[in-house]
Structures are given as C-alpha cells and as structure tokens.
Enzyme design. Sequence first.
Site, PDB file in Angstrom:
ATOM      1  N   LEU A 425       0.818  -1.217   0.000  1.00 11.64           N
ATOM      2  CA  LEU A 425       0.000   0.000   0.000  1.00 11.64           C
ATOM      3  C   LEU A 425       0.848   1.262   0.000  1.00 11.64           C
ATOM      4  O   LEU A 425       0.423   2.302  -0.487  1.00 11.64           O
ATOM      5  CB  LEU A 425      -0.925   0.010   1.218  1.00 11.64           C
ATOM      6  CG  LEU A 425      -2.022  -1.059   1.250  1.00 11.64           C
ATOM      7  CD1 LEU A 425      -2.779  -0.987   2.557  1.00 11.64           C
ATOM      8  CD2 LEU A 425      -2.969  -0.881   0.082  1.00 11.64           C
ATOM      9  N   GLY A 426       2.031   1.182   0.578  1.00 13.08           N
ATOM     10  CA  GLY A 426       2.864   2.387   0.625  1.00 13.08           C
ATOM     11  C   GLY A 426       4.053   2.182   1.537  1.00 13.08           C
ATOM     12  O   GLY A 426       4.355   1.066   1.974  1.00 13.08           O
ATOM     13  N   GLY A 428       6.005   3.539   5.050  1.00 13.45           N
ATOM     14  CA  GLY A 428       5.878   4.281   6.289  1.00 13.45           C
ATOM     15  C   GLY A 428       7.223   4.556   6.915  1.00 13.45           C
ATOM     16  O   GLY A 428       8.273   4.225   6.363  1.00 13.45           O
ATOM     17  N   ASP A 545       1.387  13.918  19.745  1.00 13.07           N
ATOM     18  CA  ASP A 545       1.857  14.207  18.392  1.00 13.07           C
ATOM     19  C   ASP A 545       0.658  14.408  17.466  1.00 13.07           C
ATOM     20  O   ASP A 545       0.529  13.770  16.431  1.00 13.07           O
ATOM     21  CB  ASP A 545       2.748  13.074  17.880  1.00 13.07           C
ATOM     22  CG  ASP A 545       3.562  13.487  16.661  1.00 13.07           C
ATOM     23  OD1 ASP A 545       3.666  14.702  16.402  1.00 13.07           O
ATOM     24  OD2 ASP A 545       4.096  12.602  15.966  1.00 13.07           O
TER      25      ASP A 545
END
Length: 735
Positions: A425-426, A428, A545
């Site tokens: 998917l990608g 990270g 964060d």
Amino acid sequence: MSPLLILIVLSLASTAASLIGKPGCQTTCGGVRIPYPFGIGTGIGVDGVNVNCSLPGFEISCVNNRRGGHMPVLANTEIEVLNLSVMPRPEARVRLPVAWSCYNSTGGNTGNSYGTVDLNRTGVYRISDTENELVVLGCNTLVYTNSGPPGRSDYSFYTGCMTYCNDSGSAQDGKCAGIGCCHVDIPPGLTDNWMQFGDPTSFPHVNQEFSPCDYGFIVEKGYYTFRVSDLTTMSLKQTMPLRLDWAIRARNISSVSMSCAEAKTSPGYTCVSQHSECVNSTNGPGYFCNCTRGYEGNPYIVHGCTNINECERPEDYPCYGVCEDTEGSYDCKCPRGKQINSGSSAKEQQCSPKFPLAAQLALGTSLGVSFLIVSLLCALMVRQKRKMNEYFKKNGGSILKKVENIKIFDKDELNKITRNNSEVLGQGGFGKVYKGILADNTIVAVKASIEVNDARKEDFTNEVIIQSQMIHTNIIKLLGCCLEVDVPMLVYEFAANGNLQDILHADASRRVPLPLELRLDIAIESAEGLRYMHSSAKRTVRHGDVKPANILLDDKFVPKISDFGTSKLLTVDKDFTMFVVGSMGYIDPVFHKTGHLTKKSDVYSFGVVLLELICRKPTIYGENLSLIIEFQKAYEEEDSGRKMFDKEIMGEENISTLEEMGKLAMECLREKVEERPDMKEVAERLVMLRRARKQAYGQGNYIDEIGIEASPKSASSNATLSTPSTPATKHTSNP
C-alpha cells in the site's frame, strides 16, 4: 464440476468455521467471533437444508454500526456484544446503559432513566457476581438494584450503596469509598440492570451544582476508575461493559432447569462433542459444557473438542526431556543415554547421564559423526520454530498475549492475510505497509512497528496496550499483531482515504474540493477522539503528536486519530510525563521548554490542525512563512483571519463560521496553558457552530459533491501511517 465434488469442496471450506459454529452459519460479526450455541439467523448446511444457527435464547443479530461497519447485538435489543466465549467459562461481555437521575438547583427532578434493558427474555443470562461490581456516583445519593422472586420484601435481595459530599472539594480522583463514589459486590442470581434511586425527600439535592445528577451502573471489576469530573460531565447516554454468565436450558425461576444428571438422559443434551463434559452452573440453575482435560475448542459442536499439542506449549506443559504429543495428553521421556531418578519423571526434573564420563567419551567418539549429521538435520527442522519463539518472547509476547481486545496472529496467519506481502500500500516511517484481508473479508492495513530490544520492549508493549484500550469511532482501531517476526507487525482497521495531511496539501493535479461542512465535521470528530482519550478512556492518555498526518480518513471521511507511538499512560496521581517528543510546528511551546506533556499540549496541537483546515496551508509555507505567526499577525492587525482563509470556502455564508473557528484556534494556541480551553469545550463549541449552520442553511450530501472514489485498490497506505515518505492515495475529481 460434478455435484459430488462441489459438496466435498464446500465441506472442506466449512471445516474450520464449523469448529466455531454450525456448518453454513456466519461465525463472525464486526471482528467478534460468534461461537455456537450463539448464532446469527439461519444458515444452509452442506446438505442444502436450512439450519438454526443458535440454540433458543442465544440468538445474535449482526447490525449496522452506523459507520459503514457491523457489530453484534443480543437479538431484538440494542445491547452491543463485545465478546462471547464458551470455554473455560461460559461468558458474554456486553455494554449496558448507565442509570441516572438529574435535579435542578431547587432539588426538583428534571429527568431519569433506570438503565432497564430486556436482556433476559428466555432466562439464559445472569450478571456475573464474580466479575462485576455495582458503582454509584453522586452526592447525597442512594442507588440500589434488586432481583429474584418475593422474599421477606418484594424481592429476594437488594444491593446498593450510598454516597455523600460535604462540598465541591470533598470527592477525590481515584477514591471510591463513599464520598462522591461508592462500589459494592453484587450477589449471584442478578438477572437485570434495573437501578432504583433513593427518595429525593430523604436525599435532597438543593444547590448541588457540583453534582447535578446521580448515576448507578454495573461494570466489570477493574474497568472503571472514579474521576471527580464524571460528577458533572458523564454523558446520559454512557454505557459500561460488564460480563454475563450463561447456561443451557431456561434459567428463569418459574421454569424447570436441568442439572447435568438430568440433562444427560434427556433429549436435546448439548454437550455433543466427543471429549466433552457437563458442568453444573454456579450462578443460577442450568448447565454448560467444557472440553475434557487435554482438549480445547467448542464442546457444543460435533468434533468441536480437539486435541491440545502440549509439546508446543512448554510454558504450560513442562518437559525436560523429549516431548511427544498423545491424544488428550503427552509423554515426556529422557533421551537415549539419560535417565531420571526413581519415583519422578522428565516432566518434573532434568534428566541425568546414564553412563560414567569415560563411557560417554568413548560412545561419543564412535557416534560423533552420526550425531553431527542428525543434529544438523534436526537443526534445520527446528531452527525456524525456535527463531519464531525467540522473536515472540523478545517482542513482549508473554505480556501481550494476556491483553484483551487484540488478536495475536502467528506468522502463517499473517502471511495468509497479506498473501505473503503481495500488495504494497505504501511506505511508512518503519517500512512498507501491506494490504490484508481477514477471514470475514474485512480489509486491513498491516505495517511494521519499531524494532524491539530489551530497552524498547516496555515502550512497544505500552504502545500496543494503549491502542487496545482505545475503543472509539474516531480512533484508529488496532485489531492485532504478529510477534513471531524480527520486527513486530501491527494489524489495523483500514482507512481508505488516507491521511488529512495529503488531502489538505496535495499538489494541484490531485487537489480536491473540501466544503466547509466536511472540514467542520472532520474538526468535530477529531476533537471527539481526543476528548475521549483525555477523559473517557479506561485510563487518561495524552497523544503527544497531534497533526494532520496522524488523522486518517475512512471511505466516508470519518476521521480516525492514529499513531500512539509517542503517547504515555498517565496514572491518576500525575499531571504530566517526561521525555515525549512531538513534531516541530505542532508541539506546544510550554511542553517543548519544560518537557511536561499535559492535555493542554494536545489542545495546542489541535489548534494548529484547525488553522490548516480553514486556511488549507501547511504550518510552514512559501518562503519561511509560518501559518501560526501569519494568522496571529492578521488578527492583531485586522481582528479577523479573512485574508488567511482558503479562497475555496470564502463565500459570505461561511465567513462567520470561519471567524469563529479561527478565534477558537487562537484560544487553543494561547501561550498560557491555563487560558486554553480543554478538548471537551473545543468539541462542544464546534458542534454548536455546526448546529447553527444547519439551522441557517441546511446541509446536503457534500461527500457526493467531492467526487472522491475511495477503493481498496487505490486507497492510501496512510491508513496506518503517521509520516509517510511516499504518498500513495490517488484522488480524482469529477467535473
């Protein structure tokens, strides 16, 4: 394909599911397993005949959770089911409403709800007396519950407790011993959730604005921790988890319920699996089934009890020699050349050599080559298994396997879910993110976590525990993890539209219109997620964060707060934690200077996100231009943020809303921490803005207007990423 072959294929496909429920029946809903005797509706068996998927009284409905997913509920009710188990004890974990009664300043009652739910129509359930407790909140309050047929009074028993407060400062966080909060064990036999409140004339509430409502609820032990703020902020729609015991046969007092001795000789006996046994219920009449020693599974299903391979569980079934699994047990013998003391066994102590040292050396010389060859062959066979066990321990498996709400996947399961990492998917921060599909066809995102060592084990397990406790629509759900690999893999729910950072700040070719209504909804629901973390979760959590990259969006653009890697659990006696690092541009200056992370630090970061939503500019843009500084400068010069607002949403009907959102952002960004609002106030003010807009203009289907197609094939890897290095979401805008 011949009819016979089709029948064989269907039979093999349903074998695994049949060990949970009847063949042809749905065995999961919303990630919750539905084991028989529970079931959903009817199914079609391998012979093509309709079958009832549950026993009478154990019906479950799989309903829409209003967010595009599903959740199980007790049939014909709105009672959400969190977990169902048949072994080692029959139990249903559900959510039930909190009872309440509220008063005005003169002591007059303004409304109440007794928390009554019809969960026991067929009498199979009892509220567990060993796993739950009754909690009462309020000041000058008496709440009690009761059950059973008439005794000396109207019921067999009454159980409750009384609270008192001298003034608004009497109650203390974490103290539940009669001042603002009390709790008490409940007796066995309780069949419902009906609460009763003391007579207001005996327990007046005049001028009691610090506790305007009384609350009573049954909750599982250890779940609820008293907070003084609950006396004024607890929602009247609050629910609490509790555990229900259940048993076979009608359990209401007026019906005859069979014991094991009677059930075994009667039609409809439900302990049908070989190697199953009957156990008399200890909480009310009736019986339940268990697998016998050495077996596990579902005793209510034919062949549902399967043999335990004790040799694969050395922590539970010790063996200091050579382990061999047997049906229902296991053998443990000393290897050749070793022995055990008389009267003992290799299950209890180490084996010792049979021969003296000289004989061992002679034998070792003659057989050394043979042993070496055999050892190499064995090493190749067991090396992988041992390595996975080492990874499991290194990655905190002994701690995480006890954590509720998450599933521990083994390596083979994970490979099957991701089809051996076939679809990326990608990318990270810690590695690639893969698409996965669970057994119930739920799409998930699988990503690598931090590499764990002795120094990082506590941080990693802490992060997983935090995420497992975050059960909220606007917080990304951690479904499970795999620990049998060098770097642990985390399995998350899938967020099809990626993260807010990419949606807001995509380049011109991928830029899509975002109506103000959608931006306001994203702001509200993101605030609700943070509000839950701050005040409604099992323990208070500061995110640490907050930024657009950590706000994911599902296929309906519902925001999900993600990435708890910098979060810390805060105990009730602390107001801050130390050494938490956030992202520059969003980090609270007070936290940056002092190292103290508070809830108001998240409020500051959310204020930056709010500015990005209404201005559609990153925190740093152009030639060293800061969004915060420029926006503050605009307000100082013109008392308005008009020149900074995104031109796309600058219609006159939007200006007042944008100005109010800008003012709220400025309040969140105040330098003095005590002058900032909390997340509860932020969420409420945003909701009021949305309500005012709907009353003035109404609201259409702006999702259709956007023209984004979010599909699993084109969805963003950022479904579980906070700082993606390569955006993978492809957005197309309809003309």
